[in-house]
Scaffold this active site. Structure first.
Site, PDB file in Angstrom:
ATOM      1  N   TYR A  90      -1.381  -1.469  10.217  1.00  0.00           N
ATOM      2  CA  TYR A  90      -1.491  -1.485   8.755  1.00  0.00           C
ATOM      3  C   TYR A  90      -0.214  -0.919   8.121  1.00  0.00           C
ATOM      4  O   TYR A  90       0.388  -1.546   7.247  1.00  0.00           O
ATOM      5  CB  TYR A  90      -2.722  -0.695   8.316  1.00  0.00           C
ATOM      6  CG  TYR A  90      -3.053  -0.915   6.863  1.00  0.00           C
ATOM      7  CD1 TYR A  90      -3.653  -2.101   6.444  1.00  0.00           C
ATOM      8  CD2 TYR A  90      -2.754   0.035   5.898  1.00  0.00           C
ATOM      9  CE1 TYR A  90      -3.945  -2.323   5.105  1.00  0.00           C
ATOM     10  CE2 TYR A  90      -3.050  -0.172   4.563  1.00  0.00           C
ATOM     11  CZ  TYR A  90      -3.649  -1.351   4.167  1.00  0.00           C
ATOM     12  OH  TYR A  90      -3.932  -1.572   2.837  1.00  0.00           O
ATOM     13  N   SER A 123       0.851  -1.196   0.000  1.00  0.00           N
ATOM     14  CA  SER A 123       0.000   0.000   0.000  1.00  0.00           C
ATOM     15  C   SER A 123       0.885   1.244   0.000  1.00  0.00           C
ATOM     16  O   SER A 123       2.052   1.180   0.435  1.00  0.00           O
ATOM     17  CB  SER A 123      -0.864   0.008   1.262  1.00  0.00           C
ATOM     18  OG  SER A 123      -1.532   1.247   1.403  1.00  0.00           O
TER      19      SER A 123
END
Ligand SMILES: NC(=O)c1ccc[n+]([C@@H]2O[C@H](COP(=O)([O-])OP(=O)(O)OC[C@H]3O[C@@H](n4cnc5c(N)ncnc54)[C@H](OP(=O)(O)O)[C@@H]3O)[C@@H](O)[C@H]2O)c1
Length: 260
Positions: free
Chosen positions: A148, A135
């Site tokens: 995350y 990401s």
């Protein structure tokens, strides 16, 4: 005689980016191993694909399921592509939000285990590719998004190390860290973030993300960041001093991510 088709394994194939990878790879002539927890979604997808698709229903956070999928990948001589895509995000502080340790198991442990299972055979055959879906968040750290960012940063570092290792070993195996920004999928529903809180122009489609990834694989690009906005952000963050990064994240980073 019919030529044997190459095989691609996609984790998190039951929706979003993983499902889109599966559809596109089937069009490109790959047989598929479709991996996720929701068996019925995978079976419905398998029935729609133009090539042979096998469903492996598995919760990759569970050791027994993960080991079974890893064993299957290790035993598959046609495996040419593994997409480590299964993942999720959460909202809220690390010490309060549910699913933090499980996120590390899914993004880190499952990625490591499946990559190792796939790579041994690929190295022997001297062909293959691994795409790790990380990401843009893997280039920064962010309050209320700590696991995350940390796990996606690990995926970036892991991919970079493997990319170097392939060159060092003289192996023509491609390694990619795919780093999307906001992408239409079920991701934000699972996380409980209102899409309306994110400007429309920041959204990309899963089709675009997959197209960029496959184009990047052809060029052996290690980091693929789909979309010019996200390329600029990643570039800026790589140059900004830590102190400036922290100031930005403390001001803007946790918006919409505070615990409910
Ligand atoms: N959407 C975005 O804005 C965005 C941005 C950057 C990166 N990403 C990354 O892109 C990847 C795909 O996300 P997406 O956007 O396509 O979201 P999504 O539509 O929610 O898809 C997530 C996939 O992961 C699977 N999954 C979740 N937990 C699992 C588990 N324990 N075991 C096996 N499979 C599991 C889900 O399937 P089941 O529920 O059926 O198990 C689903 O197929 C993720 O790694 C995410 O971090 C997304």
């Amino acid at each position: 005689m019919e030529k044997t088709r190459p095989l691609a394994a996609v984790t998190g194939a039951s929706s979003g980016i993983g499902e889109t990878f599966a559809r596109r790879l089937a069009q490109d002539g790959y047989d598929l191993l479709l991996i996720a927890r929701r068996r019925e979604r995978l079976e419905r997808l398998a029935a729609q694909l133009p090539t042979t698709a096998e469903v492996l229903a598995a919760d990759l956070v569970q050791d027994a399921d993960l080991n079974a999928v890893a064993a299957r990948l290790a035993s598959e001589p046609r495996l040419e592509l593994l997409v480590n895509n299964a993942g999720y995000g959460t909202k809220g502080h690390f010490w309060e939000a549910a699913g933090q340790v499980e996120m590390h198991k899914l993004h880190v442990i499952a990625t490591a285990a499946l990559t190792r299972a796939a790579l041994a055979g690929m190295a022997g055959r001297r062909r293959g590719a691994i795409v790790n879906v990380a990401s843009v968040a893997g280039f920064m750290q962010n309050p209320a998004n700590v696991s995350y960012c940390a796990t996606k940063m690990w995926m970036n570092s892991f991919s970079e190390g493997l990319w170097l290792e392939m060159k060092n070993a003289g192996l023509p195996i491609r390694i990619q860290s795919l780093c999307p920004g906001f992408t239409w999928s079920e991701f934000h529903d699972v996380m409980g973030v209102d899409r309306a809180s994110i400007p429309k122009s920041w959204w990309t489609t899963a089709e675009f993300v997959v197209q960029e990834s496959l184009r990047g694989l052809e060029q052996d690009r290690l980091f693929v960041v789909p979309g010019w906005r996200y390329k600029i952000i990643v570039w800026l963050f790589s140059w900004l001093p830590r102190r400036s990064q922290h100031a930005i994240m403390l001001k803007y980073g946790a918006r919409g991510r505070k615990p409910r």
